[in-house]
Design a protein around this motif. Structure first.
Motif, mmCIF file in Angstrom:
data_model
loop_
_atom_site.group_PDB
_atom_site.id
_atom_site.type_symbol
_atom_site.label_atom_id
_atom_site.label_comp_id
_atom_site.label_asym_id
_atom_site.label_seq_id
_atom_site.Cartn_x
_atom_site.Cartn_y
_atom_site.Cartn_z
ATOM 1 N N SER A 332 0.779 -1.224 -0.024
ATOM 2 C CA SER A 332 0.081 -0.003 0.013
ATOM 3 C C SER A 332 0.804 1.237 -0.103
ATOM 4 O O SER A 332 0.485 2.209 -0.532
ATOM 5 C CB SER A 332 -0.902 0.032 1.218
ATOM 6 O OG SER A 332 -0.308 0.231 2.297
ATOM 7 N N LEU A 333 2.030 1.045 0.680
ATOM 8 C CA LEU A 333 2.942 2.361 0.714
ATOM 9 C C LEU A 333 3.455 2.721 -0.699
ATOM 10 O O LEU A 333 3.694 3.981 -1.014
ATOM 11 C CB LEU A 333 4.288 2.015 1.362
ATOM 12 C CG LEU A 333 3.926 1.899 2.850
ATOM 13 C CD1 LEU A 333 5.336 1.552 3.511
ATOM 14 C CD2 LEU A 333 3.353 3.245 3.707
ATOM 15 N N MET A 334 3.652 1.717 -1.498
ATOM 16 C CA MET A 334 4.145 1.781 -2.765
ATOM 17 C C MET A 334 3.139 2.202 -4.079
ATOM 18 O O MET A 334 3.588 2.170 -5.113
ATOM 19 C CB MET A 334 5.052 0.600 -3.307
ATOM 20 C CG MET A 334 6.045 0.228 -2.362
ATOM 21 S SD MET A 334 6.786 -1.602 -2.680
ATOM 22 C CE MET A 334 7.708 -1.184 -4.098
ATOM 23 N N THR A 335 1.833 1.854 -3.702
ATOM 24 C CA THR A 335 0.852 1.998 -4.671
ATOM 25 C C THR A 335 -0.342 2.938 -4.399
ATOM 26 O O THR A 335 -1.392 2.966 -4.659
ATOM 27 C CB THR A 335 0.088 0.808 -4.886
ATOM 28 O OG1 THR A 335 -0.460 0.255 -3.744
ATOM 29 C CG2 THR A 335 1.254 -0.407 -5.432
ATOM 30 N N ASN A 336 0.190 4.092 -3.554
ATOM 31 C CA ASN A 336 -0.891 5.295 -3.222
ATOM 32 C C ASN A 336 -0.490 6.208 -4.521
ATOM 33 O O ASN A 336 0.494 6.908 -4.384
ATOM 34 C CB ASN A 336 -0.581 5.852 -2.102
ATOM 35 C CG ASN A 336 -1.406 7.168 -1.546
ATOM 36 O OD1 ASN A 336 -1.862 7.950 -2.508
ATOM 37 N ND2 ASN A 336 -2.126 6.918 -0.264
ATOM 38 N N GLU A 337 -1.297 6.051 -5.317
ATOM 39 C CA GLU A 337 -1.174 7.048 -6.506
ATOM 40 C C GLU A 337 -1.235 8.371 -6.377
ATOM 41 O O GLU A 337 -0.552 9.050 -6.929
ATOM 42 C CB GLU A 337 -2.375 6.711 -7.573
ATOM 43 C CG GLU A 337 -3.556 7.031 -7.257
ATOM 44 C CD GLU A 337 -4.245 5.893 -6.745
ATOM 45 O OE1 GLU A 337 -5.458 6.002 -6.382
ATOM 46 O OE2 GLU A 337 -3.816 5.026 -6.130
ATOM 47 N N GLU A 338 -2.009 8.831 -5.269
ATOM 48 C CA GLU A 338 -1.613 10.414 -4.945
ATOM 49 C C GLU A 338 -0.505 10.956 -4.213
ATOM 50 O O GLU A 338 -0.006 11.863 -4.447
ATOM 51 C CB GLU A 338 -2.834 10.630 -4.044
ATOM 52 C CG GLU A 338 -4.344 10.396 -4.445
ATOM 53 C CD GLU A 338 -5.484 11.011 -3.752
ATOM 54 O OE1 GLU A 338 -5.257 12.086 -3.221
ATOM 55 O OE2 GLU A 338 -6.738 10.377 -3.770
ATOM 56 N N ILE A 339 0.164 9.834 -3.386
ATOM 57 C CA ILE A 339 1.438 10.335 -3.108
ATOM 58 C C ILE A 339 2.441 10.066 -4.090
ATOM 59 O O ILE A 339 3.469 10.977 -4.220
ATOM 60 C CB ILE A 339 1.848 9.130 -1.902
ATOM 61 C CG1 ILE A 339 1.088 9.169 -0.772
ATOM 62 C CG2 ILE A 339 3.492 9.361 -1.398
ATOM 63 C CD1 ILE A 339 0.745 10.511 0.040
ATOM 64 N N ILE A 340 2.544 9.059 -5.019
ATOM 65 C CA ILE A 340 3.485 8.942 -5.955
ATOM 66 C C ILE A 340 3.321 10.195 -6.913
ATOM 67 O O ILE A 340 4.339 10.687 -7.502
ATOM 68 C CB ILE A 340 2.947 7.749 -6.683
ATOM 69 C CG1 ILE A 340 3.330 6.562 -5.982
ATOM 70 C CG2 ILE A 340 3.836 7.801 -8.163
ATOM 71 C CD1 ILE A 340 3.050 5.082 -6.648
ATOM 72 N N ASN A 341 2.160 10.810 -7.267
ATOM 73 C CA ASN A 341 1.767 12.027 -8.182
ATOM 74 C C ASN A 341 2.835 13.299 -7.539
ATOM 75 O O ASN A 341 3.265 13.886 -8.250
ATOM 76 C CB ASN A 341 0.572 12.074 -8.291
ATOM 77 C CG ASN A 341 0.306 13.239 -9.168
ATOM 78 O OD1 ASN A 341 0.945 13.308 -10.147
ATOM 79 N ND2 ASN A 341 -0.651 14.316 -8.740
ATOM 80 N N VAL A 342 2.606 13.124 -5.996
ATOM 81 C CA VAL A 342 3.573 14.379 -5.514
ATOM 82 C C VAL A 342 5.002 14.236 -5.861
ATOM 83 O O VAL A 342 5.717 15.039 -6.164
ATOM 84 C CB VAL A 342 3.374 14.144 -3.946
ATOM 85 C CG1 VAL A 342 4.136 15.213 -3.244
ATOM 86 C CG2 VAL A 342 1.960 14.567 -3.551
ATOM 87 N N ASN A 343 5.685 13.003 -5.717
ATOM 88 C CA ASN A 343 7.061 12.805 -5.829
ATOM 89 C C ASN A 343 7.305 12.838 -7.633
ATOM 90 O O ASN A 343 8.378 13.588 -7.635
ATOM 91 C CB ASN A 343 7.360 11.240 -5.751
ATOM 92 C CG ASN A 343 8.643 10.987 -5.986
ATOM 93 O OD1 ASN A 343 9.005 10.424 -7.099
ATOM 94 N ND2 ASN A 343 9.549 11.146 -5.126
ATOM 95 N N GLN A 344 6.264 12.482 -8.534
ATOM 96 C CA GLN A 344 6.603 12.354 -9.797
ATOM 97 C C GLN A 344 6.406 13.890 -10.306
ATOM 98 O O GLN A 344 6.941 14.334 -11.398
ATOM 99 C CB GLN A 344 5.924 11.435 -10.390
ATOM 100 C CG GLN A 344 6.378 10.114 -10.172
ATOM 101 C CD GLN A 344 7.601 9.889 -10.719
ATOM 102 O OE1 GLN A 344 7.927 9.627 -11.749
ATOM 103 N NE2 GLN A 344 8.674 9.612 -9.798
ATOM 104 N N ASN A 345 5.270 14.649 -9.889
ATOM 105 C CA ASN A 345 4.959 15.659 -10.547
ATOM 106 C C ASN A 345 4.762 17.120 -10.102
ATOM 107 O O ASN A 345 4.171 17.988 -10.440
ATOM 108 C CB ASN A 345 3.506 15.426 -11.306
ATOM 109 C CG ASN A 345 3.587 14.319 -12.301
ATOM 110 O OD1 ASN A 345 4.423 14.301 -13.200
ATOM 111 N ND2 ASN A 345 2.825 13.085 -11.927
ATOM 112 N N SER A 346 4.992 17.315 -8.607
ATOM 113 C CA SER A 346 4.788 18.357 -7.902
ATOM 114 C C SER A 346 6.229 19.183 -8.399
ATOM 115 O O SER A 346 7.105 18.794 -8.622
ATOM 116 C CB SER A 346 4.726 18.259 -6.443
ATOM 117 O OG SER A 346 5.991 17.384 -5.760
#
Length: 430
Positions: A332-346
């Motif tokens: 679940s830590l690795m597949t939260n798309e909203e957190i990943i979006n912060v990392n990738q696109n903020s």
């Protein structure tokens, strides 16, 4: 040089070191690649990286066998140990493994040490594309203090030819990512600090560019020096801010200082690297900083803090555990798309407040909304009040909890959240 095209967003992947140390093998690489392809690829995870000592037949754990025999070709280039990577036999190198990983829709990377093998120097073997031999390019003062495999090299035609030759080979293997270790670039080269590797970084960059292949360059200086940030930004795609990062709270706490200092240098193609994520089932072949074959010593709240800080700072995300043993929480830590979006696109992530108990970071989301990360670095649960005026914000907002993936409150001027000890919350204001 157009290195920025190689890593437009922070690289996301898996690295074998935290779970297998120096002893990873072909089955383990491909098994983790299959897991990534099945469960993680759709979330942006794509790199499978084979870490150190892949050229050593007798590697067994996290420890190094000093001055051991290494697998090497006739041109002084290290090649995979066939007993650990059987598909590499008959001169095929890592190409068969790369082909399988590419067929899964993923990318493949390897770790190397700076310089030329000591074994090549002692045998005085030739260098492809040069009339120089290994012994003629070596810098005998430039040695790694913790690994006996390599000597550094002088800046000379033969040294450039050596780097050209190994990256030509990696391109033929269709490698997508190279992590270069023992490569601490200092502001000045001094006799009392012989490990400065500024020139070797530049030679490596030239060698990559000559291949014409998009190979991400990751440097592992451990730690990088802020005084040479501009040089790192010019020649590398990512670089380590710390020594090996393991699953201790004190190490995680130290990263707040490093992230604050390095935040101004985060940009497309330039990713200061907080190091791997020691999450899930780690240390399977050793006892690095804790019990052997353990699940991470970080509490769940500390794991949330780790992923939140790495994401709002925009560090590369390189998972370190044996992914096939992930539990539901770790996945679940690795597949939260909203957190990943912060990392990738903020963008614009920075620390805006800190006291002995609280750290607050802000950034702007991909859809131009304010992001606020609230960290409780104290040893007890705390209620933390955030004043929007501190971010030059006014008006009313809906507060969206990105870990919960739900809207949690309507706010105006301030909001208060309860944060667990060593825990974190991250919100979007919409």
């Amino acid at each position: 040089m157009n290195k920025n095209k190689f890593a437009k967003t922070p690289p996301m992947g898996w690295n074998s070191w935290d779970c297998y140390g120096a002893a990873v093998n072909e089955e383990q690489l491909l098994g983790n690649a299959e897991y990534m392809a099945k469960y993680l690829k759709d979330y942006g995870w794509q790199y499978v990286v084979c870490d150190i000592q892949w050229y050593e037949p007798n590697a067994k754990d996290n420890n190094y066998n000093n001055f051991t025999e290494l697998c090497m070709d006739e041109y002084s280039r290290l090649i995979p140990a066939e007993n650990r990577f059987p598909s590499s036999a008959n001169g095929k190198g890592f190409k068969p493994i790369a082909d399988k990983i590419h067929a899964m829709g993923l990318k493949f990377g390897i770790h190397i040490m700076r310089g030329i093998p000591r074994q090549a120097v002692h045998r005085n073997t030739p260098i492809l594309g040069s009339d120089k031999t290994a012994r003629q390019v070596v810098h005998h003062f430039s040695v790694c203090p913790w690994n006996t495999d390599m000597y550094g090299m002088y800046t000379c035609e033969g040294a450039q030819a050596y780097y050209d030759s190994i990256f030509k080979m990696y391109a033929e293997w269709e490698i997508d990512f190279v992590k270069v270790d023992d490569i601490c670039v200092t502001e000045f080269r001094k006799w009392d600090n012989p490990y400065s590797a500024r020139e070797e970084v530049e030679m490596i960059r030239k060698a990559i560019d000559k291949t014409g292949r998009d190979i991400v360059l990751s440097l592992s200086p451990g730690p990088a020096e802020l005084s040479v940030a501009d040089h790192l930004c010019e020649y590398a795609n990512m670089w380590r801010l710390t020594g090996d990062f393991w699953d201790w709270w004190d190490k995680l706490y130290e990263m707040f200082d490093k992230c604050e200092k390095w935040a101004p240098y985060v940009s497309e193609g330039c990713w200061p690297d907080c190091d791997m994520l020691p999450l899930g089932n780690i240390s399977r072949n050793g006892t690095c900083h804790g019990p052997q074959d353990r699940y991470t010593q970080f509490t769940k709240d500390e794991q949330i803090t780790l992923m939140t800080l790495w994401s709002i700072f925009r560090s590369p995300l390189m998972f370190g555990g044996e992914m096939r043993n992930n539990d539901e929480w770790t996945l679940s830590l690795m597949t939260n798309e909203e957190i990943i979006n912060v990392n990738q696109n903020s963008h614009g992530g920075k620390q805006v407040y800190r006291d002995e108990n609280t750290v607050i970071w802000t950034a702007t989301s991909s859809d131009n909304k304010q992001l606020v990360a609230v960290f409780n670095v104290s040893d007890k649960e705390n209620e933390i009040t955030v004043n929007l005026g501190d971010f030059d914000l006014a008006g009313e907002y809906t507060l969206r909890d990105l870990w919960k993936k739900e809207n949690v409150a309507e706010i105006k001027e301030t909001f208060t959240c309860t944060v667990a000890s060593h825990g974190a919350k991250i919100y979007k204001l919409i």
